[in-house]
Write a protein that holds these residues in place. Structure first.
Motif, PDB file in Angstrom:
ATOM      1  N   ARG A  33    -111.929 -16.684  68.754  1.00  0.00           N
ATOM      2  CA  ARG A  33    -113.234 -17.301  68.489  1.00  0.00           C
ATOM      3  C   ARG A  33    -114.136 -17.247  69.714  1.00  0.00           C
ATOM      4  NH1 ARG A  33    -111.105 -22.525  66.201  1.00  0.00           N
ATOM      5  NH2 ARG A  33    -112.441 -23.438  67.791  1.00  0.00           N
ATOM      6  N   LEU A  36    -115.303 -13.570  70.206  1.00  0.00           N
ATOM      7  CA  LEU A  36    -116.307 -13.176  69.219  1.00  0.00           C
ATOM      8  C   LEU A  36    -117.655 -13.841  69.499  1.00  0.00           C
ATOM      9  CD1 LEU A  36    -114.164 -13.216  65.962  1.00  0.00           C
ATOM     10  CD2 LEU A  36    -115.060 -11.216  67.176  1.00  0.00           C
ATOM     11  N   ALA A  37    -117.618 -15.113  69.871  1.00  0.00           N
ATOM     12  CA  ALA A  37    -118.863 -15.813  70.204  1.00  0.00           C
ATOM     13  C   ALA A  37    -119.520 -15.188  71.429  1.00  0.00           C
ATOM     14  CB  ALA A  37    -118.581 -17.298  70.447  1.00  0.00           C
ATOM     15  N   HIS A  39    -119.179 -12.128  72.579  1.00  0.00           N
ATOM     16  CA  HIS A  39    -119.691 -10.795  72.236  1.00  0.00           C
ATOM     17  C   HIS A  39    -121.011 -10.906  71.486  1.00  0.00           C
ATOM     18  CE1 HIS A  39    -119.921  -7.083  69.775  1.00  0.00           C
ATOM     19  NE2 HIS A  39    -119.661  -6.555  70.953  1.00  0.00           N
ATOM     20  N   ASP A  40    -121.078 -11.810  70.532  1.00  0.00           N
ATOM     21  CA  ASP A  40    -122.301 -12.003  69.758  1.00  0.00           C
ATOM     22  C   ASP A  40    -123.461 -12.423  70.669  1.00  0.00           C
ATOM     23  OD1 ASP A  40    -123.851 -12.273  67.296  1.00  0.00           O
ATOM     24  OD2 ASP A  40    -123.720 -14.431  67.666  1.00  0.00           O
ATOM     25  N   LEU A  41    -123.221 -13.387  71.537  1.00  0.00           N
ATOM     26  CA  LEU A  41    -124.278 -13.847  72.443  1.00  0.00           C
ATOM     27  C   LEU A  41    -124.686 -12.762  73.441  1.00  0.00           C
ATOM     28  CD1 LEU A  41    -123.057 -17.488  73.075  1.00  0.00           C
ATOM     29  CD2 LEU A  41    -125.211 -16.801  71.998  1.00  0.00           C
ATOM     30  N   GLN A  43    -124.622  -9.590  72.944  1.00  0.00           N
ATOM     31  CA  GLN A  43    -125.412  -8.607  72.187  1.00  0.00           C
ATOM     32  C   GLN A  43    -126.833  -9.122  71.947  1.00  0.00           C
ATOM     33  OE1 GLN A  43    -123.890  -5.824  72.529  1.00  0.00           O
ATOM     34  NE2 GLN A  43    -123.554  -5.226  70.413  1.00  0.00           N
ATOM     35  N   ARG A  44    -126.971 -10.398  71.598  1.00  0.00           N
ATOM     36  CA  ARG A  44    -128.286 -10.965  71.278  1.00  0.00           C
ATOM     37  C   ARG A  44    -129.121 -11.287  72.509  1.00  0.00           C
ATOM     38  NH1 ARG A  44    -128.053 -16.018  68.371  1.00  0.00           N
ATOM     39  NH2 ARG A  44    -125.837 -16.138  68.730  1.00  0.00           N
ATOM     40  N   ASN A  45    -128.503 -11.925  73.504  1.00  0.00           N
ATOM     41  CA  ASN A  45    -129.265 -12.445  74.638  1.00  0.00           C
ATOM     42  C   ASN A  45    -129.075 -11.666  75.931  1.00  0.00           C
ATOM     43  OD1 ASN A  45    -129.820 -14.514  72.828  1.00  0.00           O
ATOM     44  ND2 ASN A  45    -128.230 -15.833  73.642  1.00  0.00           N
ATOM     45  N   SER A  50    -126.604 -15.387  78.822  1.00  0.00           N
ATOM     46  CA  SER A  50    -125.635 -16.152  78.039  1.00  0.00           C
ATOM     47  C   SER A  50    -124.828 -17.057  78.966  1.00  0.00           C
ATOM     48  CB  SER A  50    -124.690 -15.212  77.293  1.00  0.00           C
ATOM     49  OG  SER A  50    -125.414 -14.368  76.435  1.00  0.00           O
ATOM     50  N   GLN A  58    -121.028 -22.023  70.272  1.00  0.00           N
ATOM     51  CA  GLN A  58    -120.914 -21.106  69.138  1.00  0.00           C
ATOM     52  C   GLN A  58    -119.466 -20.965  68.666  1.00  0.00           C
ATOM     53  OE1 GLN A  58    -123.402 -17.662  69.145  1.00  0.00           O
ATOM     54  NE2 GLN A  58    -121.980 -16.487  67.913  1.00  0.00           N
TER      55      GLN A  58
END
Length: 75
Positions: A33, A36-37, A39-41, A43-45, A50, A58
């Motif tokens: 978890r 994954l959180a 990686h997502d952040l 990618q976005r920010n 981050s 997250q």
């Protein structure tokens, strides 16, 4: 080891012949978890923008729990 490599290892461990204990499964789930959180952040920010606190929020884990799994954001 990249996060993708770790994901492959985690999935392989789930399907291994010897079952993991509940504690080991829980530890791997939390680590997944967090990864994954993060990686997502990232990618976005972007990585620099981050924070560990955002990753924890997250991933729905406590701030101190993050450091039970990783020494720093760089890990």
């Amino acid at each position: 080891m990249s996060w993708m490599d770790l994901m492959v290892v985690l999935r392989a461990m789930d399907s291994a012949d010897s079952p993991l204990s509940r504690r080991e499964r829980r530890r791997l789930e939390i680590r997944e978890r967090i990864l994954l959180a993060a990686h997502d952040l990232f990618q976005r920010n972007g990585y620099p923008a981050s924070t560990v606190a955002e990753i924890c929020e997250q991933a729905d884990v406590a701030y101190k729990t993050f450091f039970n799994h990783f020494a720093s954001k760089h890990d």
